[in-house]
Design a protein around this motif. Structure first.
Motif, PDB file in Angstrom:
ATOM      1  N   LEU A 150       0.808  -1.212   0.000  1.00 38.70           N
ATOM      2  CA  LEU A 150       0.000   0.000   0.000  1.00 38.70           C
ATOM      3  C   LEU A 150       0.847   1.270   0.000  1.00 38.70           C
ATOM      4  N   PHE A 151       1.941   1.277   0.774  1.00 34.52           N
ATOM      5  CA  PHE A 151       2.745   2.484   0.908  1.00 34.52           C
ATOM      6  C   PHE A 151       3.960   2.535  -0.005  1.00 34.52           C
ATOM      7  N   ALA A 152       4.438   1.390  -0.443  1.00 35.60           N
ATOM      8  CA  ALA A 152       5.639   1.371  -1.288  1.00 35.60           C
ATOM      9  C   ALA A 152       5.521   0.297  -2.373  1.00 35.60           C
ATOM     10  N   PRO A 153       4.552   0.432  -3.282  1.00 34.39           N
ATOM     11  CA  PRO A 153       4.451  -0.575  -4.351  1.00 34.39           C
ATOM     12  C   PRO A 153       5.674  -0.513  -5.260  1.00 34.39           C
ATOM     13  N   GLN A 154       6.111  -1.664  -5.730  1.00 37.01           N
ATOM     14  CA  GLN A 154       7.277  -1.736  -6.614  1.00 37.01           C
ATOM     15  C   GLN A 154       6.935  -2.605  -7.813  1.00 37.01           C
ATOM     16  N   PRO A 155       7.187  -2.111  -9.017  1.00 35.28           N
ATOM     17  CA  PRO A 155       6.994  -2.988 -10.174  1.00 35.28           C
ATOM     18  C   PRO A 155       8.128  -4.007 -10.254  1.00 35.28           C
ATOM     19  N   CYS A 156       7.930  -5.028 -11.020  1.00 33.66           N
ATOM     20  CA  CYS A 156       8.990  -6.001 -11.276  1.00 33.66           C
ATOM     21  C   CYS A 156      10.188  -5.272 -11.884  1.00 33.66           C
ATOM     22  N   ASN A 157      11.385  -5.637 -11.491  1.00 31.54           N
ATOM     23  CA  ASN A 157      12.590  -4.971 -12.006  1.00 31.54           C
ATOM     24  C   ASN A 157      13.364  -5.834 -13.008  1.00 31.54           C
ATOM     25  N   HIS A 158      12.724  -6.858 -13.555  1.00 33.27           N
ATOM     26  CA  HIS A 158      13.428  -7.778 -14.458  1.00 33.27           C
ATOM     27  C   HIS A 158      14.002  -7.056 -15.678  1.00 33.27           C
ATOM     28  N   GLY A 159      13.211  -6.195 -16.283  1.00 38.53           N
ATOM     29  CA  GLY A 159      13.674  -5.469 -17.469  1.00 38.53           C
ATOM     30  C   GLY A 159      14.882  -4.595 -17.178  1.00 38.53           C
ATOM     31  N   MET A 160      14.890  -3.959 -16.011  1.00 40.02           N
ATOM     32  CA  MET A 160      16.013  -3.089 -15.672  1.00 40.02           C
ATOM     33  C   MET A 160      17.270  -3.893 -15.431  1.00 40.02           C
ATOM     34  N   LEU A 161      17.156  -5.009 -14.705  1.00 36.70           N
ATOM     35  CA  LEU A 161      18.348  -5.840 -14.503  1.00 36.70           C
ATOM     36  C   LEU A 161      18.854  -6.387 -15.833  1.00 36.70           C
ATOM     37  N   LEU A 162      17.938  -6.801 -16.703  1.00 40.96           N
ATOM     38  CA  LEU A 162      18.337  -7.327 -18.009  1.00 40.96           C
ATOM     39  C   LEU A 162      19.049  -6.247 -18.818  1.00 40.96           C
ATOM     40  N   LEU A 163      18.509  -5.040 -18.823  1.00 44.08           N
ATOM     41  CA  LEU A 163      19.121  -3.932 -19.554  1.00 44.08           C
ATOM     42  C   LEU A 163      20.497  -3.599 -18.993  1.00 44.08           C
ATOM     43  N   ALA A 164      20.563  -3.427 -17.672  1.00 43.57           N
ATOM     44  CA  ALA A 164      21.830  -3.033 -17.039  1.00 43.57           C
ATOM     45  C   ALA A 164      22.886  -4.122 -17.166  1.00 43.57           C
ATOM     46  N   ARG A 165      22.500  -5.396 -17.015  1.00 40.02           N
ATOM     47  CA  ARG A 165      23.461  -6.489 -17.090  1.00 40.02           C
ATOM     48  C   ARG A 165      23.833  -6.835 -18.533  1.00 40.02           C
ATOM     49  N   THR A 166      23.028  -6.409 -19.489  1.00 38.87           N
ATOM     50  CA  THR A 166      23.390  -6.611 -20.894  1.00 38.87           C
ATOM     51  C   THR A 166      24.428  -5.582 -21.311  1.00 38.87           C
TER      52      THR A 166
END
Length: 173
Positions: free
Chosen positions: A96-112
């Motif tokens: 409710l106070f700190a929703p977070q979307p999945c970060n898979h795309g960001m890790l994939l982008l950064a690690r690529t």
């Protein structure tokens, strides 16, 4: 010791096949994904199924030795001096106070990568008043609780930065 791309890709595909049953999403990243002729290590980004991280770790220790472990990663020394960098994304949370979307795309982008391409994206974000956080996503500020603008998919991230998607093979700068 660098591996030829074809050998590295075969090894990465074998590793992915071994741990896929324990993952919701899994992708080969790094220089293999960028199709570099020589590869220094194997980068894989996965979103473990709930309660299955332990089994991923067991599979990795069956053939290698964990050399370093953090909340979002595990470095594994494989036979022949090859290193596996395994990155763990997290599922969307609807707190409710700190929703977070999945970060898979960001890790994939950064690690690529490449590193230069990531720097380019971080500079673009900064010019737009945003923050490029390699583990969380594109943020609306640099403070720890800053809201995430995009992180689930690479396409979302490029779109948030006002850019067309760039294929991994074209991410060298």
């Amino acid at each position: 010791m660098p591996l030829p791309l074809a050998n590295a890709r075969r090894l990465a595909e074998r590793i992915v096949a071994e741990i896929t049953p324990f993952c919701e999403r899994i992708d080969i990243a790094g220089s293999i994904r960028r199709a570099r002729p020589e590869v220094g290590d194997i980068d894989i980004v996965c979103l473990p199924l709930p309660g299955r991280l332990y089994y991923i770790e067991l599979r990795c220790t069956h053939r290698g030795r964990i050399s370093k472990r953090g909340d979002q990663y595990m470095l594994v020394e494989l036979p022949g001096g090859i290193q596996l960098d395994l990155w763990f994304s997290h599922a969307e949370t609807d707190d409710l106070f700190a929703p977070q979307p999945c970060n898979h795309g960001m890790l994939l982008l950064a690690r690529t990568g490449s590193a230069a391409h990531n720097i380019h994206l971080a500079s673009r974000a900064k010019k737009m008043g945003l923050h490029f956080h390699p583990h969380r996503g594109i943020l609306r500020g640099a403070w720890p609780g800053a809201p995430v603008v995009a992180s689930d998919t690479e396409e979302d991230i490029f779109h948030a930065l006002g850019l067309d998607f760039v294929a991994p093979e074209r991410r060298e700068r």
